[in-house]
Design a protein around this motif. Structure first.
Motif, PDB file in Angstrom:
ATOM      1  N   LEU A   1      -0.103   2.285  13.104  1.00  0.00           N
ATOM      2  CA  LEU A   1       0.196   1.185  12.193  1.00  0.00           C
ATOM      3  C   LEU A   1      -0.060  -0.146  12.901  1.00  0.00           C
TER       4      LEU A   1
ATOM      5  N   VAL B   1      -4.961  -0.885   4.648  1.00  0.00           N
ATOM      6  CA  VAL B   1      -4.040  -1.666   5.477  1.00  0.00           C
ATOM      7  C   VAL B   1      -4.806  -2.413   6.565  1.00  0.00           C
TER       8      VAL B   1
ATOM      9  N   VAL C   1       0.861  -1.179   0.000  1.00  0.00           N
ATOM     10  CA  VAL C   1       0.000   0.000   0.000  1.00  0.00           C
ATOM     11  C   VAL C   1       0.896   1.228   0.000  1.00  0.00           C
TER      12      VAL C   1
ATOM     13  N   VAL D   1       2.395  -5.419  10.270  1.00  0.00           N
ATOM     14  CA  VAL D   1       2.530  -4.734   8.986  1.00  0.00           C
ATOM     15  C   VAL D   1       3.965  -4.253   8.824  1.00  0.00           C
TER      16      VAL D   1
ATOM     17  N   VAL E   1       3.660  -1.399   3.869  1.00  0.00           N
ATOM     18  CA  VAL E   1       3.351   0.021   3.657  1.00  0.00           C
ATOM     19  C   VAL E   1       4.592   0.746   3.167  1.00  0.00           C
TER      20      VAL E   1
ATOM     21  N   VAL F   1       0.773  -7.542   4.481  1.00  0.00           N
ATOM     22  CA  VAL F   1       0.668  -6.113   4.170  1.00  0.00           C
ATOM     23  C   VAL F   1       2.010  -5.430   4.358  1.00  0.00           C
TER      24      VAL F   1
ATOM     25  N   GLY G   1       0.318   4.248   2.625  1.00  0.00           N
ATOM     26  CA  GLY G   1      -0.433   3.469   3.599  1.00  0.00           C
ATOM     27  C   GLY G   1      -0.599   4.122   4.950  1.00  0.00           C
TER      28      GLY G   1
END
Length: 343
Positions: free
Chosen positions: A39, A18, A6, A43, A30, A28, A9
Protein backbone atom coordinates in the motif's frame (compact mmCIF):
# COMPACT_ATOMS: atom_id res chain seq x y z
CA UNK A 1 -8.07 17.87 -3.58
CA UNK A 2 -10.75 15.33 -4.51
CA UNK A 3 -10.82 12.08 -2.56
CA UNK A 4 -11.29 8.77 -4.38
CA UNK A 5 -12.49 5.64 -2.58
CA UNK A 6 -11.29 2.38 -4.12
CA UNK A 7 -13.30 -0.59 -2.87
CA UNK A 8 -11.16 -3.68 -3.24
CA UNK A 9 -8.12 -1.44 -3.40
CA UNK A 10 -5.82 -4.26 -2.29
CA UNK A 11 -6.71 -6.36 -5.34
CA UNK A 12 -4.99 -6.47 -8.71
CA UNK A 13 -6.98 -3.76 -10.50
CA UNK A 14 -7.80 -1.82 -7.35
CA UNK A 15 -4.12 -1.54 -6.43
CA UNK A 16 -3.33 -0.21 -9.92
CA UNK A 17 -6.03 2.45 -9.58
CA UNK A 18 -4.67 3.40 -6.15
CA UNK A 19 -1.14 3.70 -7.49
CA UNK A 20 -2.08 5.77 -10.54
CA UNK A 21 -4.28 8.09 -8.49
CA UNK A 22 -1.40 8.65 -6.10
CA UNK A 23 0.89 9.50 -9.01
CA UNK A 24 -1.62 12.18 -10.03
CA UNK A 25 -1.66 13.69 -6.54
CA UNK A 26 -5.27 12.70 -5.88
CA UNK A 27 -6.51 11.84 -2.41
CA UNK A 28 -6.97 8.06 -2.07
CA UNK A 29 -8.84 5.90 0.39
CA UNK A 30 -8.93 2.07 0.24
CA UNK A 31 -11.78 -0.08 1.56
CA UNK A 32 -10.91 -3.77 1.68
CA UNK A 33 -10.84 -6.86 3.89
CA UNK A 34 -7.05 -6.90 3.90
CA UNK A 35 -4.35 -4.28 3.74
CA UNK A 36 -2.03 -4.80 0.79
CA UNK A 37 1.63 -5.20 1.79
CA UNK A 38 2.57 -2.67 -0.90
CA UNK A 39 0.00 0.00 0.00
CA UNK A 40 1.54 3.35 -1.02
CA UNK A 41 2.36 5.92 1.62
CA UNK A 42 -0.27 8.58 2.08
CA UNK A 43 -3.18 6.26 1.23
CA UNK A 44 -5.81 5.84 3.93
CA UNK A 45 -6.77 2.21 4.56
CA UNK A 46 -10.16 1.24 5.98
CA UNK A 47 -10.75 -2.41 6.76
CA UNK A 48 -14.25 -3.59 6.03
CA UNK A 49 -16.55 -6.00 4.22
CA UNK A 50 -18.50 -4.83 1.17
CA UNK A 51 -21.65 -6.25 2.79
CA UNK A 52 -21.17 -4.18 5.97
CA UNK A 53 -23.41 -1.20 5.24
CA UNK A 54 -22.33 0.84 8.24
CA UNK A 55 -18.61 0.45 7.52
CA UNK A 56 -19.08 1.10 3.82
CA UNK A 57 -21.21 4.18 4.42
CA UNK A 58 -18.67 5.60 6.83
CA UNK A 59 -15.85 5.01 4.32
CA UNK A 60 -17.70 7.09 1.73
CA UNK A 61 -18.04 10.21 3.84
CA UNK A 62 -16.15 13.10 2.27
CA UNK A 63 -15.46 11.14 -0.93
CA UNK A 64 -15.97 12.59 -4.41
CA UNK A 65 -15.40 9.49 -6.56
CA UNK A 66 -15.83 5.75 -6.05
CA UNK A 67 -13.98 3.08 -8.00
CA UNK A 68 -15.84 -0.12 -7.13
CA UNK A 69 -13.60 -3.14 -7.82
CA UNK A 70 -14.67 -5.61 -5.11
CA UNK A 71 -15.62 -8.99 -6.59
CA UNK A 72 -15.23 -12.69 -6.13
CA UNK A 73 -13.41 -13.81 -9.30
CA UNK A 74 -13.85 -17.10 -11.22
CA UNK A 75 -10.89 -18.77 -9.48
CA UNK A 76 -12.75 -18.59 -6.16
CA UNK A 77 -15.48 -20.92 -7.50
CA UNK A 78 -17.79 -19.13 -5.10
CA UNK A 79 -21.12 -20.47 -6.45
CA UNK A 80 -23.99 -18.77 -4.56
CA UNK A 81 -21.61 -16.22 -2.99
CA UNK A 82 -21.10 -14.63 -6.40
CA UNK A 83 -24.62 -13.20 -6.15
CA UNK A 84 -24.14 -12.06 -2.57
CA UNK A 85 -20.80 -10.29 -3.02
CA UNK A 86 -20.71 -9.32 -6.69
CA UNK A 87 -24.35 -8.32 -7.17
CA UNK A 88 -25.71 -7.48 -3.71
CA UNK A 89 -22.41 -5.89 -2.67
CA UNK A 90 -22.56 -3.62 -5.70
CA UNK A 91 -26.16 -2.66 -4.93
CA UNK A 92 -25.16 -1.78 -1.36
CA UNK A 93 -22.19 0.28 -2.58
CA UNK A 94 -24.51 2.18 -4.94
CA UNK A 95 -26.98 2.90 -2.14
CA UNK A 96 -24.24 4.16 0.18
CA UNK A 97 -22.74 6.28 -2.61
CA UNK A 98 -26.11 7.86 -3.37
CA UNK A 99 -26.65 8.76 0.31
CA UNK A 100 -23.15 10.21 0.54
CA UNK A 101 -23.81 12.29 -2.60
CA UNK A 102 -20.82 10.86 -4.44
CA UNK A 103 -20.08 12.82 -7.62
CA UNK A 104 -19.35 9.74 -9.75
CA UNK A 105 -19.37 5.93 -9.35
CA UNK A 106 -17.14 3.78 -11.57
CA UNK A 107 -17.89 0.05 -11.48
CA UNK A 108 -15.42 -2.63 -12.62
CA UNK A 109 -17.61 -5.00 -14.61
CA UNK A 110 -16.39 -7.94 -16.74
CA UNK A 111 -16.41 -9.32 -20.27
CA UNK A 112 -17.99 -12.44 -18.73
CA UNK A 113 -21.33 -10.63 -18.92
CA UNK A 114 -21.27 -11.26 -22.69
CA UNK A 115 -20.74 -15.01 -22.31
CA UNK A 116 -19.48 -16.54 -25.55
CA UNK A 117 -20.76 -14.19 -28.27
CA UNK A 118 -20.88 -15.58 -31.80
CA UNK A 119 -20.33 -12.29 -33.64
CA UNK A 120 -17.10 -10.33 -33.39
CA UNK A 121 -16.19 -7.74 -32.39
CA UNK A 122 -18.25 -7.20 -29.26
CA UNK A 123 -19.95 -3.82 -29.51
CA UNK A 124 -22.39 -1.71 -27.54
CA UNK A 125 -25.18 -3.66 -29.26
CA UNK A 126 -23.93 -7.12 -28.22
CA UNK A 127 -26.45 -8.73 -25.85
CA UNK A 128 -25.48 -9.65 -22.31
CA UNK A 129 -25.69 -13.47 -22.28
CA UNK A 130 -23.43 -14.94 -19.55
CA UNK A 131 -22.94 -18.70 -19.58
CA UNK A 132 -21.81 -19.41 -16.01
CA UNK A 133 -22.44 -18.26 -12.43
CA UNK A 134 -19.70 -15.63 -12.21
CA UNK A 135 -20.84 -13.93 -15.42
CA UNK A 136 -24.49 -13.96 -14.33
CA UNK A 137 -23.65 -12.24 -11.04
CA UNK A 138 -21.51 -9.65 -12.83
CA UNK A 139 -24.34 -9.00 -15.29
CA UNK A 140 -26.69 -8.37 -12.37
CA UNK A 141 -24.18 -5.93 -10.88
CA UNK A 142 -23.72 -4.20 -14.24
CA UNK A 143 -27.49 -3.85 -14.63
CA UNK A 144 -27.87 -2.37 -11.14
CA UNK A 145 -25.19 0.23 -11.86
CA UNK A 146 -26.89 1.26 -15.09
CA UNK A 147 -30.28 1.32 -13.36
CA UNK A 148 -28.93 3.73 -10.72
CA UNK A 149 -27.80 6.05 -13.52
CA UNK A 150 -31.14 5.77 -15.33
CA UNK A 151 -33.08 6.50 -12.13
CA UNK A 152 -31.04 9.63 -11.47
CA UNK A 153 -29.59 8.30 -8.19
CA UNK A 154 -26.00 9.11 -9.19
CA UNK A 155 -23.87 9.24 -12.36
CA UNK A 156 -22.15 5.92 -13.11
CA UNK A 157 -19.87 4.10 -15.52
CA UNK A 158 -19.48 0.38 -16.16
CA UNK A 159 -15.89 -0.52 -17.06
CA UNK A 160 -15.95 -3.87 -18.91
CA UNK A 161 -12.37 -5.10 -19.37
CA UNK A 162 -11.16 -8.03 -21.40
CA UNK A 163 -8.87 -10.47 -19.59
CA UNK A 164 -6.50 -8.29 -17.58
CA UNK A 165 -2.71 -8.74 -17.58
CA UNK A 166 0.39 -6.87 -16.50
CA UNK A 167 3.02 -6.97 -13.74
CA UNK A 168 1.46 -8.34 -10.58
CA UNK A 169 -1.09 -10.57 -12.33
CA UNK A 170 -0.83 -14.19 -11.29
CA UNK A 171 -3.93 -16.32 -10.73
CA UNK A 172 -4.19 -18.79 -13.64
CA UNK A 173 -1.41 -16.92 -15.42
CA UNK A 174 1.02 -18.16 -12.77
CA UNK A 175 0.49 -21.61 -14.32
CA UNK A 176 1.24 -20.35 -17.83
CA UNK A 177 4.32 -18.41 -16.74
CA UNK A 178 5.69 -21.27 -14.62
CA UNK A 179 5.31 -23.81 -17.41
CA UNK A 180 7.05 -21.54 -19.92
CA UNK A 181 9.87 -20.83 -17.45
CA UNK A 182 10.33 -24.57 -16.85
CA UNK A 183 10.12 -25.57 -20.51
CA UNK A 184 6.84 -27.49 -20.28
CA UNK A 185 4.43 -27.57 -23.19
CA UNK A 186 1.59 -25.06 -23.07
CA UNK A 187 -1.83 -26.48 -23.97
CA UNK A 188 -4.67 -24.63 -25.65
CA UNK A 189 -8.20 -25.87 -26.17
CA UNK A 190 -8.80 -26.22 -29.90
CA UNK A 191 -6.25 -25.09 -32.47
CA UNK A 192 -5.47 -21.77 -30.74
CA UNK A 193 -6.17 -19.81 -33.92
CA UNK A 194 -8.86 -17.73 -32.24
CA UNK A 195 -8.17 -14.00 -32.03
CA UNK A 196 -8.05 -13.24 -28.32
CA UNK A 197 -7.76 -9.81 -26.75
CA UNK A 198 -6.22 -8.86 -23.42
CA UNK A 199 -5.97 -5.51 -21.66
CA UNK A 200 -3.22 -4.11 -19.46
CA UNK A 201 -4.11 -3.38 -15.84
CA UNK A 202 -2.79 0.19 -16.16
CA UNK A 203 -5.05 0.79 -19.16
CA UNK A 204 -8.08 -0.42 -17.20
CA UNK A 205 -7.12 1.78 -14.26
CA UNK A 206 -6.76 4.80 -16.52
CA UNK A 207 -10.23 4.31 -18.02
CA UNK A 208 -11.80 4.17 -14.55
CA UNK A 209 -9.90 7.30 -13.50
CA UNK A 210 -10.80 9.21 -16.66
CA UNK A 211 -14.48 8.25 -16.40
CA UNK A 212 -14.51 9.69 -12.87
CA UNK A 213 -12.47 12.82 -13.50
CA UNK A 214 -14.46 13.65 -16.62
CA UNK A 215 -17.67 12.53 -14.88
CA UNK A 216 -18.69 10.85 -18.12
CA UNK A 217 -21.41 8.20 -17.64
CA UNK A 218 -21.44 5.20 -19.95
CA UNK A 219 -20.46 1.60 -20.55
CA UNK A 220 -16.84 1.22 -21.61
CA UNK A 221 -15.65 -1.99 -23.29
CA UNK A 222 -11.89 -1.88 -22.70
CA UNK A 223 -9.26 -3.92 -24.55
CA UNK A 224 -6.02 -3.47 -26.44
CA UNK A 225 -6.12 -2.60 -30.14
CA UNK A 226 -3.04 -4.76 -30.91
CA UNK A 227 -3.54 -8.50 -30.59
CA UNK A 228 -3.32 -11.69 -32.61
CA UNK A 229 -4.46 -15.25 -32.16
CA UNK A 230 -3.90 -17.00 -28.86
CA UNK A 231 -1.41 -19.36 -30.51
CA UNK A 232 0.54 -16.53 -32.14
CA UNK A 233 0.85 -14.46 -28.97
CA UNK A 234 1.76 -17.42 -26.73
CA UNK A 235 4.33 -18.67 -29.26
CA UNK A 236 5.86 -15.19 -29.36
CA UNK A 237 6.10 -15.10 -25.56
CA UNK A 238 7.78 -18.51 -25.50
CA UNK A 239 10.35 -17.30 -28.05
CA UNK A 240 11.02 -14.12 -26.08
CA UNK A 241 11.47 -16.18 -22.91
CA UNK A 242 14.03 -18.44 -24.63
CA UNK A 243 12.01 -21.43 -23.49
CA UNK A 244 11.80 -24.84 -25.13
CA UNK A 245 8.05 -24.91 -24.45
CA UNK A 246 5.69 -25.51 -27.36
CA UNK A 247 2.05 -24.61 -27.85
CA UNK A 248 0.06 -27.83 -28.20
CA UNK A 249 -3.62 -28.26 -29.08
CA UNK A 250 -6.26 -30.29 -27.29
CA UNK A 251 -9.51 -31.28 -29.05
CA UNK A 252 -12.13 -28.87 -27.78
CA UNK A 253 -15.00 -31.24 -26.99
CA UNK A 254 -13.07 -33.86 -24.98
CA UNK A 255 -10.90 -31.21 -23.27
CA UNK A 256 -13.90 -29.20 -22.07
CA UNK A 257 -15.68 -32.35 -20.87
CA UNK A 258 -12.59 -33.47 -18.92
CA UNK A 259 -11.95 -30.03 -17.42
CA UNK A 260 -15.60 -29.75 -16.39
CA UNK A 261 -15.38 -33.10 -14.62
CA UNK A 262 -12.12 -32.16 -12.87
CA UNK A 263 -13.67 -28.85 -11.86
CA UNK A 264 -16.67 -30.54 -10.25
CA UNK A 265 -14.34 -32.92 -8.39
CA UNK A 266 -12.23 -30.01 -7.11
CA UNK A 267 -9.12 -31.30 -8.88
CA UNK A 268 -8.46 -28.40 -11.26
CA UNK A 269 -8.07 -24.67 -10.64
CA UNK A 270 -9.81 -23.79 -13.90
CA UNK A 271 -13.38 -22.49 -13.61
CA UNK A 272 -16.14 -22.62 -16.26
CA UNK A 273 -15.36 -19.08 -17.45
CA UNK A 274 -11.87 -20.31 -18.39
CA UNK A 275 -12.56 -23.61 -20.13
CA UNK A 276 -15.82 -22.57 -21.82
CA UNK A 277 -14.48 -19.40 -23.47
CA UNK A 278 -10.70 -19.29 -23.90
CA UNK A 279 -10.85 -21.30 -27.14
CA UNK A 280 -13.28 -18.88 -28.76
CA UNK A 281 -12.59 -15.61 -30.62
CA UNK A 282 -13.27 -12.65 -28.32
CA UNK A 283 -12.44 -9.01 -28.79
CA UNK A 284 -13.95 -5.57 -28.43
CA UNK A 285 -14.01 -2.78 -30.95
CA UNK A 286 -11.72 -0.09 -29.54
CA UNK A 287 -13.08 3.08 -31.12
CA UNK A 288 -15.96 4.03 -28.80
CA UNK A 289 -13.85 4.37 -25.63
CA UNK A 290 -11.35 6.53 -27.49
CA UNK A 291 -14.14 8.75 -28.77
CA UNK A 292 -15.91 9.06 -25.41
CA UNK A 293 -12.94 9.51 -23.08
CA UNK A 294 -10.04 10.41 -25.36
CA UNK A 295 -8.31 7.21 -24.25
CA UNK A 296 -6.03 4.91 -26.23
CA UNK A 297 -4.57 1.61 -25.00
CA UNK A 298 -0.86 1.87 -24.32
CA UNK A 299 -0.04 -1.84 -24.40
CA UNK A 300 -0.39 -4.67 -26.93
CA UNK A 301 -1.14 -8.30 -26.03
CA UNK A 302 2.55 -9.07 -26.41
CA UNK A 303 3.68 -6.12 -24.31
CA UNK A 304 1.54 -7.18 -21.38
CA UNK A 305 2.31 -10.90 -21.64
CA UNK A 306 6.03 -10.17 -21.58
CA UNK A 307 5.69 -7.63 -18.75
CA UNK A 308 3.77 -10.15 -16.66
CA UNK A 309 6.16 -13.00 -17.44
CA UNK A 310 9.27 -10.99 -16.57
CA UNK A 311 7.69 -9.85 -13.31
CA UNK A 312 6.94 -13.49 -12.47
CA UNK A 313 10.41 -14.88 -13.20
CA UNK A 314 11.99 -12.02 -11.27
CA UNK A 315 10.22 -13.31 -8.16
CA UNK A 316 7.36 -10.86 -8.07
CA UNK A 317 4.81 -13.08 -6.30
CA UNK A 318 3.59 -11.34 -3.14
CA UNK A 319 2.62 -12.93 0.15
CA UNK A 320 -0.80 -12.22 1.64
CA UNK A 321 -2.08 -10.83 -1.65
CA UNK A 322 -5.44 -11.07 -3.41
CA UNK A 323 -6.24 -14.14 -5.51
CA UNK A 324 -5.23 -12.53 -8.81
CA UNK A 325 -1.98 -11.37 -7.24
CA UNK A 326 -1.09 -14.83 -5.84
CA UNK A 327 0.06 -18.08 -7.48
CA UNK A 328 -2.67 -20.65 -8.10
CA UNK A 329 -2.59 -24.24 -6.91
CA UNK A 330 -2.44 -26.41 -10.00
CA UNK A 331 -4.10 -29.62 -8.78
CA UNK A 332 -3.88 -32.45 -11.33
CA UNK A 333 -2.48 -30.01 -13.90
CA UNK A 334 0.89 -30.34 -12.17
CA UNK A 335 1.02 -33.95 -13.30
CA UNK A 336 0.31 -32.87 -16.88
CA UNK A 337 3.13 -30.36 -16.61
CA UNK A 338 5.59 -33.05 -15.52
CA UNK A 339 4.63 -35.32 -18.41
CA UNK A 340 4.61 -32.52 -20.97
CA UNK A 341 8.23 -31.62 -20.34
CA UNK A 342 9.26 -34.88 -21.97
CA UNK A 343 6.81 -34.91 -24.90
Amino acid sequence: MAVHLVTGGSGFVGAAIVRRLGERGEGVRVFDLRRAPDLPQGVTFIQGDILDEAALGAAMQGVAYVHHTVALVPLTKADARYDRVNADGTALALACAARAKIRFFSHLSSSAIFGAPSAMPVTAATPLAPIEAYGRAKREADERVRAAQAAGLLPTACIRPRTILGPGRLGIFSILFEWIRDGASVYVIGDGNNRFQFVHVDDVAEVSIQACLQERPGCYNVGTDRFGTLREDLSWLIAQAGSRSRVRSLPAGPAIALLSCLDRLGLSPLAPWHYLTYHRPFWYESGPVAEQLGWRPRFSNRDMLLDGYRWFVDGGAAADASIHRSPTRQGVLRGLKAVSRWL
